[in-house]
Design a protein around this motif. Structure first.
Motif, PDB file in Angstrom:
ATOM      1  N   LEU A 115       2.629  -3.473   2.443  1.00 18.37           N
ATOM      2  CA  LEU A 115       2.309  -2.694   3.632  1.00 18.37           C
ATOM      3  C   LEU A 115       3.350  -2.937   4.706  1.00 18.37           C
ATOM      4  O   LEU A 115       3.947  -4.012   4.788  1.00 18.37           O
ATOM      5  CB  LEU A 115       0.917  -3.076   4.173  1.00 18.37           C
ATOM      6  CG  LEU A 115      -0.250  -3.122   3.178  1.00 18.37           C
ATOM      7  CD1 LEU A 115      -1.515  -3.599   3.886  1.00 18.37           C
ATOM      8  CD2 LEU A 115      -0.469  -1.759   2.534  1.00 18.37           C
ATOM      9  N   ASP A 116       3.545  -1.920   5.571  1.00 21.77           N
ATOM     10  CA  ASP A 116       4.416  -2.133   6.727  1.00 21.77           C
ATOM     11  C   ASP A 116       3.622  -2.810   7.836  1.00 21.77           C
ATOM     12  O   ASP A 116       2.445  -3.155   7.663  1.00 21.77           O
ATOM     13  CB  ASP A 116       5.058  -0.818   7.185  1.00 21.77           C
ATOM     14  CG  ASP A 116       4.038   0.212   7.670  1.00 21.77           C
ATOM     15  OD1 ASP A 116       2.892  -0.169   8.018  1.00 21.77           O
ATOM     16  OD2 ASP A 116       4.390   1.415   7.722  1.00 21.77           O
ATOM     17  N   GLU A 117       4.259  -2.980   8.992  1.00 16.88           N
ATOM     18  CA  GLU A 117       3.616  -3.705  10.084  1.00 16.88           C
ATOM     19  C   GLU A 117       2.346  -3.009  10.570  1.00 16.88           C
ATOM     20  O   GLU A 117       1.431  -3.654  11.093  1.00 16.88           O
ATOM     21  CB  GLU A 117       4.594  -3.870  11.252  1.00 16.88           C
ATOM     22  CG  GLU A 117       5.774  -4.778  10.946  1.00 16.88           C
ATOM     23  CD  GLU A 117       6.643  -5.016  12.167  1.00 16.88           C
ATOM     24  OE1 GLU A 117       6.150  -4.800  13.295  1.00 16.88           O
ATOM     25  OE2 GLU A 117       7.808  -5.398  12.006  1.00 16.88           O
ATOM     26  N   ASP A 118       2.270  -1.688  10.411  1.00 12.93           N
ATOM     27  CA  ASP A 118       1.104  -0.930  10.869  1.00 12.93           C
ATOM     28  C   ASP A 118       0.029  -0.803   9.801  1.00 12.93           C
ATOM     29  O   ASP A 118      -0.990  -0.136  10.018  1.00 12.93           O
ATOM     30  CB  ASP A 118       1.541   0.475  11.314  1.00 12.93           C
ATOM     31  CG  ASP A 118       2.513   0.431  12.476  1.00 12.93           C
ATOM     32  OD1 ASP A 118       2.305  -0.412  13.373  1.00 12.93           O
ATOM     33  OD2 ASP A 118       3.485   1.224  12.481  1.00 12.93           O
ATOM     34  N   GLY A 119       0.246  -1.414   8.644  1.00 14.37           N
ATOM     35  CA  GLY A 119      -0.751  -1.363   7.590  1.00 14.37           C
ATOM     36  C   GLY A 119      -0.617  -0.178   6.656  1.00 14.37           C
ATOM     37  O   GLY A 119      -1.518   0.072   5.841  1.00 14.37           O
ATOM     38  N   ASN A 120       0.474   0.554   6.766  1.00 14.02           N
ATOM     39  CA  ASN A 120       0.687   1.703   5.885  1.00 14.02           C
ATOM     40  C   ASN A 120       1.322   1.245   4.573  1.00 14.02           C
ATOM     41  O   ASN A 120       2.262   0.448   4.576  1.00 14.02           O
ATOM     42  CB  ASN A 120       1.602   2.726   6.560  1.00 14.02           C
ATOM     43  CG  ASN A 120       1.015   3.248   7.855  1.00 14.02           C
ATOM     44  OD1 ASN A 120      -0.156   3.630   7.918  1.00 14.02           O
ATOM     45  ND2 ASN A 120       1.807   3.249   8.923  1.00 14.02           N
ATOM     46  N   GLU A 121       0.807   1.762   3.475  1.00 16.17           N
ATOM     47  CA  GLU A 121       1.301   1.358   2.169  1.00 16.17           C
ATOM     48  C   GLU A 121       2.699   1.909   1.920  1.00 16.17           C
ATOM     49  O   GLU A 121       2.964   3.080   2.136  1.00 16.17           O
ATOM     50  CB  GLU A 121       0.349   1.854   1.079  1.00 16.17           C
ATOM     51  CG  GLU A 121       0.693   1.362  -0.315  1.00 16.17           C
ATOM     52  CD  GLU A 121      -0.323   1.811  -1.346  1.00 16.17           C
ATOM     53  OE1 GLU A 121       0.063   2.503  -2.301  1.00 16.17           O
ATOM     54  OE2 GLU A 121      -1.514   1.472  -1.173  1.00 16.17           O
ATOM     55  N   LYS A 122       3.598   1.056   1.455  1.00 13.60           N
ATOM     56  CA  LYS A 122       4.958   1.499   1.175  1.00 13.60           C
ATOM     57  C   LYS A 122       5.382   1.221  -0.268  1.00 13.60           C
ATOM     58  O   LYS A 122       6.432   1.683  -0.706  1.00 13.60           O
ATOM     59  CB  LYS A 122       5.944   0.843   2.140  1.00 13.60           C
ATOM     60  CG  LYS A 122       5.990  -0.685   2.080  1.00 13.60           C
ATOM     61  CD  LYS A 122       7.021  -1.225   3.065  1.00 13.60           C
ATOM     62  CE  LYS A 122       7.206  -2.743   2.907  1.00 13.60           C
ATOM     63  NZ  LYS A 122       8.249  -3.257   3.819  1.00 13.60           N
ATOM     64  N   TYR A 123       4.565   0.455  -1.011  1.00 15.71           N
ATOM     65  CA  TYR A 123       4.873   0.185  -2.407  1.00 15.71           C
ATOM     66  C   TYR A 123       3.610  -0.297  -3.085  1.00 15.71           C
ATOM     67  O   TYR A 123       2.784  -1.003  -2.481  1.00 15.71           O
ATOM     68  CB  TYR A 123       5.954  -0.889  -2.521  1.00 15.71           C
ATOM     69  CG  TYR A 123       6.321  -1.250  -3.956  1.00 15.71           C
ATOM     70  CD1 TYR A 123       7.249  -0.492  -4.666  1.00 15.71           C
ATOM     71  CD2 TYR A 123       5.717  -2.338  -4.601  1.00 15.71           C
ATOM     72  CE1 TYR A 123       7.580  -0.816  -5.988  1.00 15.71           C
ATOM     73  CE2 TYR A 123       6.043  -2.668  -5.907  1.00 15.71           C
ATOM     74  CZ  TYR A 123       6.978  -1.904  -6.603  1.00 15.71           C
ATOM     75  OH  TYR A 123       7.292  -2.221  -7.898  1.00 15.71           O
TER      76      TYR A 123
END
Length: 236
Positions: free
Chosen positions: A217-225
């Motif tokens: 997850l990125d810093e905002d909690g969005n999935e990236k992988y």
């Protein structure tokens, strides 16, 4: 003028008995934090062990909990960016009862697997590997709910040589009463990258007999992988 030989190590001593009363025996004391750090560093040279050992433990406890119905079991690993990278490892296995915490987990060298030749963990040292992720002066959070007891979920902080139970609700509760298993949460050392963690997870989860779900997850909690691992049998 008789010469005295002080090299007592050169002589075989009978240590089967005692030369004093029990109350006069002086036992060695240990600076637990210092000994703990040295022991962890000596046993595990690479921080990769900090992924391998907890992941292996998680897979083992899921297999114990579900037996042949292990398709119901799952290990989830989440890595999130931030000022410090956070890694959370969660399983829905047996959980850790307070008696296991007191009698096994916090006794270095003791293992639930010692008498079972089919399981890894024969020497009870695997838990030390977690400190390779957070550093020898770091710590990590545990939240667990045991299937074998009527205890409520409990949380605490592991620090070098100590466990601090969360009696005042200071820590986030990562499990509800009807959720069984264990969650570990680590803030990773700066010299360990997300790519390192991904590579280590893939290496040790690729042939897992239970499902391992990995997410970044990125810093905002969005999935990236994300990636799922599951080899139901050796043939697979």
């Amino acid at each position: 003028n008789e010469e005295v030989d002080y090299q007592l190590g050169a002589h075989k001593l009978d240590t089967s008995g005692s030369i004093v009363e029990d109350e006069d025996v002086i036992e060695f004391d240990f600076e637990s934090g210092a000994v703990f750090r040295r022991l962890a560093d000596d046993i595990y040279e690479s921080p990769e062990a900090g992924i391998r050992e907890p992941l292996t433990n998680a897979i083992t406890t899921v297999r114990r909990a579900f037996g042949k119905n292990r398709d119901e079991g799952v290990v989830k690993i989440t890595v999130q960016d931030g000022d410090q990278v956070m890694l959370r490892l969660r399983d829905n296995g047996e959980g850790i009862s307070r008696s296991v915490l007191n009698e096994v987990l916090t006794v270095i060298g003791r293992s639930n697997a010692r008498d079972d030749g089919k399981l890894s963990g024969q020497y009870g040292m695997g838990f030390l590997a977690s400190y390779k992720l957070v550093g020898m002066d770091g710590g990590f959070l545990m939240c667990t709910n045991a299937r074998s007891t009527d205890e409520e979920p409990y949380s605490g902080l592991f620090k070098p040589g100590t466990f601090e139970p969360d009696k005042n609700g200071s820590l986030p509760q990562l499990l509800d009463e009807d959720e069984y298993g264990t969650v570990f949460e680590y803030y990773i050392r700066d010299d360990i990258s997300t790519q390192d963690i991904r590579d280590w997870v893939e290496k040790h989860a690729r042939w897992s007999p239970v499902s391992v779900i990995y997410k970044e997850l990125d810093e905002d909690g969005n999935e990236k992988y994300n990636e799922d691992f599951h080899a139901g049998s050796l043939d697979d």
